[in-house]
Design a protein around this motif. Structure first.
Motif, PDB file in Angstrom:
ATOM      1  N   THR A  59       1.129  -1.127  -0.446  1.00 19.78           N
ATOM      2  CA  THR A  59       0.157  -0.057   0.608  1.00 19.78           C
ATOM      3  C   THR A  59       0.887   1.436  -0.412  1.00 19.78           C
ATOM      4  O   THR A  59       2.254   1.089   0.099  1.00 19.78           O
ATOM      5  N   LEU A  60       0.436   2.085  -0.287  1.00 16.48           N
ATOM      6  CA  LEU A  60       0.907   3.440  -0.298  1.00 16.48           C
ATOM      7  C   LEU A  60       1.665   3.704   1.210  1.00 16.48           C
ATOM      8  O   LEU A  60       3.300   4.360   1.152  1.00 16.48           O
ATOM      9  N   GLU A  61       1.158   3.548   2.122  1.00 14.02           N
ATOM     10  CA  GLU A  61       1.844   3.447   3.546  1.00 14.02           C
ATOM     11  C   GLU A  61       2.958   2.586   3.483  1.00 14.02           C
ATOM     12  O   GLU A  61       3.862   3.016   3.827  1.00 14.02           O
ATOM     13  N   GLU A  62       2.564   1.504   3.103  1.00 14.21           N
ATOM     14  CA  GLU A  62       3.750   0.615   2.962  1.00 14.21           C
ATOM     15  C   GLU A  62       5.061   0.884   2.199  1.00 14.21           C
ATOM     16  O   GLU A  62       6.272   1.069   3.038  1.00 14.21           O
ATOM     17  N   LEU A  63       4.827   1.310   1.589  1.00 16.72           N
ATOM     18  CA  LEU A  63       5.912   1.900   0.446  1.00 16.72           C
ATOM     19  C   LEU A  63       6.457   3.300   1.437  1.00 16.72           C
ATOM     20  O   LEU A  63       7.892   3.412   0.694  1.00 16.72           O
ATOM     21  N   VAL A  64       5.966   4.068   1.446  1.00 17.16           N
ATOM     22  CA  VAL A  64       6.318   4.639   2.548  1.00 17.16           C
ATOM     23  C   VAL A  64       7.417   4.805   3.731  1.00 17.16           C
ATOM     24  O   VAL A  64       8.877   5.050   3.778  1.00 17.16           O
ATOM     25  N   ASN A  65       7.110   3.634   4.109  1.00 19.73           N
ATOM     26  CA  ASN A  65       8.356   2.627   5.329  1.00 19.73           C
ATOM     27  C   ASN A  65       8.913   2.322   4.564  1.00 19.73           C
ATOM     28  O   ASN A  65      10.039   2.170   5.482  1.00 19.73           O
ATOM     29  N   ILE A  66       9.092   1.361   3.341  1.00 17.66           N
ATOM     30  CA  ILE A  66       9.992   0.753   3.242  1.00 17.66           C
ATOM     31  C   ILE A  66      10.516   2.074   2.479  1.00 17.66           C
ATOM     32  O   ILE A  66      11.806   1.735   2.593  1.00 17.66           O
ATOM     33  N   SER A  67      10.414   2.600   1.634  1.00 19.80           N
ATOM     34  CA  SER A  67      11.439   4.066   0.700  1.00 19.80           C
ATOM     35  C   SER A  67      12.351   4.515   1.901  1.00 19.80           C
ATOM     36  O   SER A  67      13.263   4.720   1.831  1.00 19.80           O
ATOM     37  N   ILE A  68      11.167   4.904   3.296  1.00 17.01           N
ATOM     38  CA  ILE A  68      12.362   6.029   4.717  1.00 17.01           C
ATOM     39  C   ILE A  68      13.411   4.876   5.272  1.00 17.01           C
ATOM     40  O   ILE A  68      14.157   5.215   5.068  1.00 17.01           O
ATOM     41  N   LYS A  69      12.900   3.549   5.307  1.00 16.23           N
ATOM     42  CA  LYS A  69      13.900   2.561   5.398  1.00 16.23           C
ATOM     43  C   LYS A  69      15.281   2.637   4.649  1.00 16.23           C
ATOM     44  O   LYS A  69      16.571   2.631   5.046  1.00 16.23           O
ATOM     45  N   LEU A  70      14.582   2.380   3.203  1.00 14.88           N
ATOM     46  CA  LEU A  70      15.869   2.574   1.938  1.00 14.88           C
ATOM     47  C   LEU A  70      16.819   3.811   2.445  1.00 14.88           C
ATOM     48  O   LEU A  70      17.856   3.423   1.965  1.00 14.88           O
ATOM     49  N   THR A  71      16.193   4.855   2.561  1.00 20.63           N
ATOM     50  CA  THR A  71      16.956   6.263   2.706  1.00 20.63           C
ATOM     51  C   THR A  71      18.013   6.144   3.895  1.00 20.63           C
ATOM     52  O   THR A  71      18.477   6.666   3.326  1.00 20.63           O
ATOM     53  N   ILE A  72      17.168   5.503   5.017  1.00 24.82           N
ATOM     54  CA  ILE A  72      18.594   6.083   6.048  1.00 24.82           C
ATOM     55  C   ILE A  72      19.229   4.260   6.156  1.00 24.82           C
ATOM     56  O   ILE A  72      20.261   4.892   5.574  1.00 24.82           O
ATOM     57  N   SER A  73      18.733   3.227   5.194  1.00 20.54           N
ATOM     58  CA  SER A  73      19.933   2.800   4.619  1.00 20.54           C
ATOM     59  C   SER A  73      20.793   3.313   3.706  1.00 20.54           C
ATOM     60  O   SER A  73      22.264   2.938   4.276  1.00 20.54           O
ATOM     61  N   ASN A  74      20.613   3.576   2.796  1.00 23.11           N
ATOM     62  CA  ASN A  74      21.437   4.524   1.690  1.00 23.11           C
ATOM     63  C   ASN A  74      22.633   5.986   2.708  1.00 23.11           C
ATOM     64  O   ASN A  74      23.913   5.951   2.616  1.00 23.11           O
ATOM     65  N   ALA A  75      22.007   6.542   3.198  1.00 26.44           N
ATOM     66  CA  ALA A  75      22.717   7.371   4.476  1.00 26.44           C
ATOM     67  C   ALA A  75      23.660   6.834   4.993  1.00 26.44           C
ATOM     68  O   ALA A  75      24.711   7.039   5.353  1.00 26.44           O
ATOM     69  N   THR A  76      23.781   5.272   5.648  1.00 27.52           N
ATOM     70  CA  THR A  76      24.679   4.964   6.170  1.00 27.52           C
ATOM     71  C   THR A  76      25.861   4.466   5.458  1.00 27.52           C
ATOM     72  O   THR A  76      26.298   4.648   5.998  1.00 27.52           O
ATOM     73  N   ASN A  77      25.394   4.100   4.390  1.00 28.99           N
ATOM     74  CA  ASN A  77      26.283   3.365   3.442  1.00 28.99           C
ATOM     75  C   ASN A  77      27.373   4.947   2.850  1.00 28.99           C
ATOM     76  O   ASN A  77      28.089   4.730   2.603  1.00 28.99           O
ATOM     77  N   ILE A  78      26.594   5.584   3.093  1.00 31.61           N
ATOM     78  CA  ILE A  78      27.071   6.899   2.655  1.00 31.61           C
ATOM     79  C   ILE A  78      27.856   6.974   3.475  1.00 31.61           C
ATOM     80  O   ILE A  78      29.206   7.372   3.043  1.00 31.61           O
ATOM     81  N   SER A  79      27.463   6.987   4.931  1.00 30.66           N
ATOM     82  CA  SER A  79      28.797   7.948   6.000  1.00 30.66           C
ATOM     83  C   SER A  79      30.075   6.543   5.661  1.00 30.66           C
ATOM     84  O   SER A  79      31.112   7.140   6.230  1.00 30.66           O
ATOM     85  N   SER A  80      29.517   5.251   6.043  1.00 27.60           N
ATOM     86  CA  SER A  80      30.165   4.139   5.392  1.00 27.60           C
ATOM     87  C   SER A  80      31.855   4.718   4.465  1.00 27.60           C
ATOM     88  O   SER A  80      32.713   4.334   4.237  1.00 27.60           O
ATOM     89  N   SER A  81      31.307   4.589   3.261  1.00 33.58           N
ATOM     90  CA  SER A  81      31.765   5.360   1.804  1.00 33.58           C
ATOM     91  C   SER A  81      32.611   6.274   2.294  1.00 33.58           C
ATOM     92  O   SER A  81      33.954   6.426   2.229  1.00 33.58           O
ATOM     93  N   ILE A  82      32.138   7.593   2.956  1.00 38.08           N
ATOM     94  CA  ILE A  82      32.961   9.053   3.467  1.00 38.08           C
ATOM     95  C   ILE A  82      33.702   8.215   5.140  1.00 38.08           C
ATOM     96  O   ILE A  82      35.062   9.120   3.857  1.00 38.08           O
ATOM     97  N   SER A  83      34.047   8.189   4.871  1.00 35.65           N
ATOM     98  CA  SER A  83      34.598   7.263   6.508  1.00 35.65           C
ATOM     99  C   SER A  83      35.930   6.491   5.240  1.00 35.65           C
ATOM    100  O   SER A  83      37.032   6.500   5.848  1.00 35.65           O
ATOM    101  N   GLN A  84      35.308   5.654   4.619  1.00 36.72           N
ATOM    102  CA  GLN A  84      36.863   4.881   3.801  1.00 36.72           C
ATOM    103  C   GLN A  84      37.169   5.537   3.477  1.00 36.72           C
ATOM    104  O   GLN A  84      38.702   5.848   3.527  1.00 36.72           O
ATOM    105  N   LEU A  85      37.141   7.228   2.709  1.00 35.16           N
ATOM    106  CA  LEU A  85      37.916   8.064   2.208  1.00 35.16           C
ATOM    107  C   LEU A  85      38.614   8.385   2.596  1.00 35.16           C
ATOM    108  O   LEU A  85      39.052   9.423   2.645  1.00 35.16           O
ATOM    109  N   LEU A  86      37.877   9.265   3.768  1.00 33.74           N
ATOM    110  CA  LEU A  86      38.690  10.360   5.073  1.00 33.74           C
ATOM    111  C   LEU A  86      40.273   8.923   5.671  1.00 33.74           C
ATOM    112  O   LEU A  86      40.469   9.628   5.707  1.00 33.74           O
ATOM    113  N   ASN A  87      40.255   7.585   5.213  1.00 35.42           N
ATOM    114  CA  ASN A  87      40.912   6.379   5.772  1.00 35.42           C
ATOM    115  C   ASN A  87      41.977   6.881   5.510  1.00 35.42           C
ATOM    116  O   ASN A  87      43.565   6.144   5.516  1.00 35.42           O
TER     117      ASN A  87
END
Length: 178
Positions: A59-87
């Motif tokens: 449903t739309l509500e489920e898509l909102v929840n799925i997409s926000i969780k995926l967006t959080i995961s994406n932000a976490t992955n980007i932070s991890s990539s940045i940490s690797q670059l900083l090394n």
């Protein structure tokens, strides 16, 4: 007889709309989202969401929840990539500073997105919209930080663009809910 024709028209309109969306909620809601925001890519939306099997009959509500969780995961992955670059040892001071700024921005974005999830549980769409919009700014602010120095190319352009798309999807879906 008149009612039969009305029912037939409604039925065939419904079947036609399903065929246009391939019968999948992601197609329907991504198409609607892309029409509401010229910066949002329909293809990115469909491709990204359909990679998750939970979206198949969501449903739309489920898509909102799925997409926000995926967006959080994406932000976490980007932070991890940045940490690797900083090394990396061979970074110049400007690049290191810009990457540290981006790391802080994505850390804040992660917090804002988690807050948006809480807002959504309370059905406070106005506050959720503000939190996701604030998180969205992280990608453009990060990218702009590299552009301040002439000739500097951001090593995070692809990630920043994807994160922007993810937040645009979430915002469009929240706006459909409210």
């Amino acid at each position: 007889m008149k009612n039969f024709f009305k029912l037939a028209i409604i039925f065939f309109s419904f079947i036609y709309s399903i065929s246009l969306n391939d019968g999948r909620p992601t197609h329907h809601f991504c198409k609607k989202a892309a029409k509401s925001d010229p910066n949002l890519s329909y293809n990115f939306c469909v491709r990204s969401l359909e990679a998750n099997p939970k979206t198949q009959n969501a449903t739309l509500e489920e898509l909102v929840n799925i997409s926000i969780k995926l967006t959080i995961s994406n932000a976490t992955n980007i932070s991890s990539s940045i940490s690797q670059l900083l090394n990396q040892k061979n970074l110049d001071a400007y690049t290191r500073g810009a990457l540290q700024d981006c790391l802080e921005l994505y850390s804040d974005a992660n917090s804002e997105l988690n807050e948006a999830m809480c807002d959504l549980k309370k059905k406070d769409y106005f506050k959720a919209n503000i939190d996701v919009s604030s998180a969205m700014d992280s990608s453009t602010t990060c990218e702009d930080g590299f552009k301040e120095k002439k000739g500097m190319v951001s090593p995070l352009t692809k990630e920043n663009n994807a994160f922007f798309q993810w937040t645009a999807i979430v915002l469009a879906f929240i706006n459909m809910l409210s």
